[in-house]
Design a protein around this motif. Structure first.
Motif, PDB file in Angstrom:
ATOM      1  N   HIS A  10       0.832  -1.213   0.000  1.00  0.00           N
ATOM      2  CA  HIS A  10       0.000   0.000   0.000  1.00  0.00           C
ATOM      3  C   HIS A  10       0.863   1.258   0.000  1.00  0.00           C
ATOM      4  CE1 HIS A  10      -4.166  -1.356   0.160  1.00  0.00           C
ATOM      5  NE2 HIS A  10      -3.733  -2.377   0.867  1.00  0.00           N
ATOM      6  N   CYS A  11       1.943   1.244   0.763  1.00  0.00           N
ATOM      7  CA  CYS A  11       2.855   2.401   0.772  1.00  0.00           C
ATOM      8  C   CYS A  11       3.453   2.623  -0.606  1.00  0.00           C
ATOM      9  CB  CYS A  11       3.965   2.209   1.802  1.00  0.00           C
ATOM     10  SG  CYS A  11       3.412   2.462   3.496  1.00  0.00           S
ATOM     11  N   CYS A  12       3.855   1.550  -1.263  1.00  0.00           N
ATOM     12  CA  CYS A  12       4.410   1.683  -2.613  1.00  0.00           C
ATOM     13  C   CYS A  12       3.377   2.275  -3.572  1.00  0.00           C
ATOM     14  CB  CYS A  12       4.908   0.335  -3.123  1.00  0.00           C
ATOM     15  SG  CYS A  12       6.442  -0.215  -2.349  1.00  0.00           S
ATOM     16  N   LEU A  13       2.124   1.840  -3.462  1.00  0.00           N
ATOM     17  CA  LEU A  13       1.079   2.427  -4.308  1.00  0.00           C
ATOM     18  C   LEU A  13       0.948   3.917  -4.045  1.00  0.00           C
ATOM     19  CD1 LEU A  13      -1.753  -0.263  -4.160  1.00  0.00           C
ATOM     20  CD2 LEU A  13      -0.462   0.451  -6.181  1.00  0.00           C
ATOM     21  N   ASN A  14       0.895   4.299  -2.773  1.00  0.00           N
ATOM     22  CA  ASN A  14       0.748   5.711  -2.442  1.00  0.00           C
ATOM     23  C   ASN A  14       1.960   6.531  -2.864  1.00  0.00           C
ATOM     24  OD1 ASN A  14      -1.884   5.907  -1.383  1.00  0.00           O
ATOM     25  ND2 ASN A  14      -1.201   4.870   0.457  1.00  0.00           N
ATOM     26  N   LEU A  15       3.142   5.969  -2.725  1.00  0.00           N
ATOM     27  CA  LEU A  15       4.337   6.685  -3.179  1.00  0.00           C
ATOM     28  C   LEU A  15       4.336   6.825  -4.702  1.00  0.00           C
ATOM     29  CD1 LEU A  15       7.049   5.175  -0.806  1.00  0.00           C
ATOM     30  CD2 LEU A  15       5.934   7.423  -0.639  1.00  0.00           C
ATOM     31  N   ALA A  16       3.843   5.811  -5.400  1.00  0.00           N
ATOM     32  CA  ALA A  16       3.728   5.897  -6.860  1.00  0.00           C
ATOM     33  C   ALA A  16       2.754   7.004  -7.240  1.00  0.00           C
ATOM     34  CB  ALA A  16       3.285   4.556  -7.442  1.00  0.00           C
ATOM     35  N   TRP A  17       1.619   7.080  -6.549  1.00  0.00           N
ATOM     36  CA  TRP A  17       0.629   8.117  -6.855  1.00  0.00           C
ATOM     37  C   TRP A  17       1.129   9.509  -6.461  1.00  0.00           C
ATOM     38  CZ3 TRP A  17      -3.448   4.465  -4.462  1.00  0.00           C
ATOM     39  CH2 TRP A  17      -3.867   3.537  -5.431  1.00  0.00           C
ATOM     40  N   ALA A 129       5.728 -11.334 -11.762  1.00  0.00           N
ATOM     41  CA  ALA A 129       5.099 -10.860 -12.993  1.00  0.00           C
ATOM     42  C   ALA A 129       4.223  -9.625 -12.765  1.00  0.00           C
ATOM     43  CB  ALA A 129       4.271 -11.979 -13.616  1.00  0.00           C
ATOM     44  N   GLN A 130       3.914  -9.323 -11.531  1.00  0.00           N
ATOM     45  CA  GLN A 130       3.056  -8.175 -11.226  1.00  0.00           C
ATOM     46  C   GLN A 130       3.891  -7.029 -10.668  1.00  0.00           C
ATOM     47  OE1 GLN A 130      -0.736  -8.949  -9.290  1.00  0.00           O
ATOM     48  NE2 GLN A 130      -0.286 -11.133  -9.426  1.00  0.00           N
ATOM     49  N   THR A 131       3.700  -5.851 -11.227  1.00  0.00           N
ATOM     50  CA  THR A 131       4.446  -4.681 -10.766  1.00  0.00           C
ATOM     51  C   THR A 131       3.547  -3.750  -9.964  1.00  0.00           C
ATOM     52  OG1 THR A 131       3.935  -3.351 -12.711  1.00  0.00           O
ATOM     53  CG2 THR A 131       5.926  -4.748 -12.823  1.00  0.00           C
ATOM     54  N   VAL A 132       4.180  -2.859  -9.234  1.00  0.00           N
ATOM     55  CA  VAL A 132       3.430  -1.839  -8.505  1.00  0.00           C
ATOM     56  C   VAL A 132       2.646  -0.987  -9.503  1.00  0.00           C
ATOM     57  CG1 VAL A 132       3.662   0.236  -7.067  1.00  0.00           C
ATOM     58  CG2 VAL A 132       4.962  -1.836  -6.502  1.00  0.00           C
ATOM     59  N   ALA A 133       3.250  -0.676 -10.653  1.00  0.00           N
ATOM     60  CA  ALA A 133       2.552   0.108 -11.673  1.00  0.00           C
ATOM     61  C   ALA A 133       1.319  -0.628 -12.188  1.00  0.00           C
ATOM     62  CB  ALA A 133       3.495   0.428 -12.826  1.00  0.00           C
ATOM     63  N   GLY A 134       1.445  -1.916 -12.437  1.00  0.00           N
ATOM     64  CA  GLY A 134       0.301  -2.703 -12.895  1.00  0.00           C
ATOM     65  C   GLY A 134      -0.804  -2.752 -11.852  1.00  0.00           C
ATOM     66  N   VAL A 139      -6.074  -0.718  -9.679  1.00  0.00           N
ATOM     67  CA  VAL A 139      -6.824   0.066  -8.701  1.00  0.00           C
ATOM     68  C   VAL A 139      -7.517   1.237  -9.396  1.00  0.00           C
ATOM     69  CG1 VAL A 139      -6.630   1.565  -6.670  1.00  0.00           C
ATOM     70  CG2 VAL A 139      -5.377  -0.601  -6.740  1.00  0.00           C
ATOM     71  N   GLU A 140      -6.813   1.903 -10.296  1.00  0.00           N
ATOM     72  CA  GLU A 140      -7.385   3.052 -11.001  1.00  0.00           C
ATOM     73  C   GLU A 140      -8.601   2.656 -11.831  1.00  0.00           C
ATOM     74  OE1 GLU A 140      -4.394   5.570 -12.953  1.00  0.00           O
ATOM     75  OE2 GLU A 140      -2.970   4.811 -11.462  1.00  0.00           O
ATOM     76  N   ARG A 141      -8.569   1.464 -12.443  1.00  0.00           N
ATOM     77  CA  ARG A 141      -9.727   0.992 -13.211  1.00  0.00           C
ATOM     78  C   ARG A 141     -10.888   0.646 -12.280  1.00  0.00           C
ATOM     79  NH1 ARG A 141      -5.790  -1.597 -16.149  1.00  0.00           N
ATOM     80  NH2 ARG A 141      -6.151  -3.598 -15.171  1.00  0.00           N
ATOM     81  N   ALA A 142     -10.582   0.011 -11.147  1.00  0.00           N
ATOM     82  CA  ALA A 142     -11.637  -0.425 -10.221  1.00  0.00           C
ATOM     83  C   ALA A 142     -12.216   0.737  -9.412  1.00  0.00           C
ATOM     84  CB  ALA A 142     -11.086  -1.500  -9.277  1.00  0.00           C
ATOM     85  N   ALA A 143     -11.383   1.708  -9.088  1.00  0.00           N
ATOM     86  CA  ALA A 143     -11.795   2.858  -8.277  1.00  0.00           C
ATOM     87  C   ALA A 143     -11.126   4.105  -8.846  1.00  0.00           C
ATOM     88  CB  ALA A 143     -11.410   2.637  -6.823  1.00  0.00           C
ATOM     89  N   PRO A 144     -11.670   4.640  -9.947  1.00  0.00           N
ATOM     90  CA  PRO A 144     -10.989   5.699 -10.699  1.00  0.00           C
ATOM     91  C   PRO A 144     -10.568   6.928  -9.893  1.00  0.00           C
ATOM     92  CG  PRO A 144     -12.914   4.916 -11.900  1.00  0.00           C
ATOM     93  CD  PRO A 144     -12.940   4.260 -10.556  1.00  0.00           C
ATOM     94  N   GLY A 145     -11.262   7.302  -8.867  1.00  0.00           N
ATOM     95  CA  GLY A 145     -10.904   8.512  -8.142  1.00  0.00           C
ATOM     96  C   GLY A 145      -9.847   8.336  -7.073  1.00  0.00           C
ATOM     97  N   VAL A 146      -9.541   7.116  -6.714  1.00  0.00           N
ATOM     98  CA  VAL A 146      -8.645   6.872  -5.579  1.00  0.00           C
ATOM     99  C   VAL A 146      -7.250   7.475  -5.768  1.00  0.00           C
ATOM    100  CG1 VAL A 146      -7.449   5.050  -4.293  1.00  0.00           C
ATOM    101  CG2 VAL A 146      -9.908   4.918  -4.644  1.00  0.00           C
ATOM    102  N   PRO A 147      -6.582   7.260  -6.880  1.00  0.00           N
ATOM    103  CA  PRO A 147      -5.222   7.823  -7.007  1.00  0.00           C
ATOM    104  C   PRO A 147      -5.188   9.349  -6.849  1.00  0.00           C
ATOM    105  CG  PRO A 147      -5.594   6.175  -8.678  1.00  0.00           C
ATOM    106  CD  PRO A 147      -6.917   6.413  -8.015  1.00  0.00           C
TER     107      PRO A 147
END
Length: 158
Positions: A10-17, A129-134, A139-147
């Motif tokens: 989750h931290c990696c996702l938030n840092l990416a955003w 095979a799964q990246t933080v970007a992927g 997440v962006e497709r499932a919940a577009p406003g979250v990022p």
């Protein structure tokens, strides 16, 4: 697997955003999920040691991803938090108990160990095979406003 893996992903996702230009203090990352900052800091420090995150000193300091999210696999994050050791460790208990000394019962490699290693290899391949970007895109497709909401929250609270 420990809670630290979930927290680190989750931290990696938030840092990416948050983007490469904004460092996010661990206190803000912890506040976002209502987590204990001291324990989360240990997880983030593990990400830093693994080259996934970097620390930015100073009053506007904090953490950011050390490399593009496209180059950080979920296996990288799991390994940073849990270590590289296999999840299953065969202790050869089949050599104990009533059949332990029986050469007919204890022959060849442990089949339980082989099955567990095959399963772990498949699991590790999937994580690699799964990246933080992927994951961020999913997440962006499932919940577009979250990022965007997360990005705004972090930029207004740093």
């Amino acid at each position: 697997m420990s809670r630290g893996v979930e927290w680190a992903v989750h931290c990696c996702l938030n840092l990416a955003w948050a983007g490469p230009e904004d460092a996010v203090p661990v206190s803000r990352l912890a506040a976002f999920y209502d987590l204990p900052a001291a324990y989360l800091n240990k997880q983030v420090q593990s990400l830093v040691r693994a080259g996934i995150a970097s620390s930015v000193p100073g009053p506007r300091g904090g953490f950011r991803l050390a490399r593009p999210a496209e180059r950080i696999s979920l296996l990288d994050v799991v390994t940073a938090i849990e270590g590289p050791e296999p999840a299953f460790r065969c202790a050869e208990i089949r050599q104990q108990g009533p059949f332990g000394g029986d050469p007919e019962s204890v022959t060849g490699p442990c089949l339980v160990d082989q099955a567990m290693r095959r399963a772990e290899l498949a699991w590790r391949r999937e994580l690699a095979a799964q990246t933080v970007a992927g994951l961020a895109e999913t997440v962006e497709r499932a919940a577009p406003g979250v990022p965007d909401r997360a990005r705004r929250w972090f930029s207004s609270h740093t």
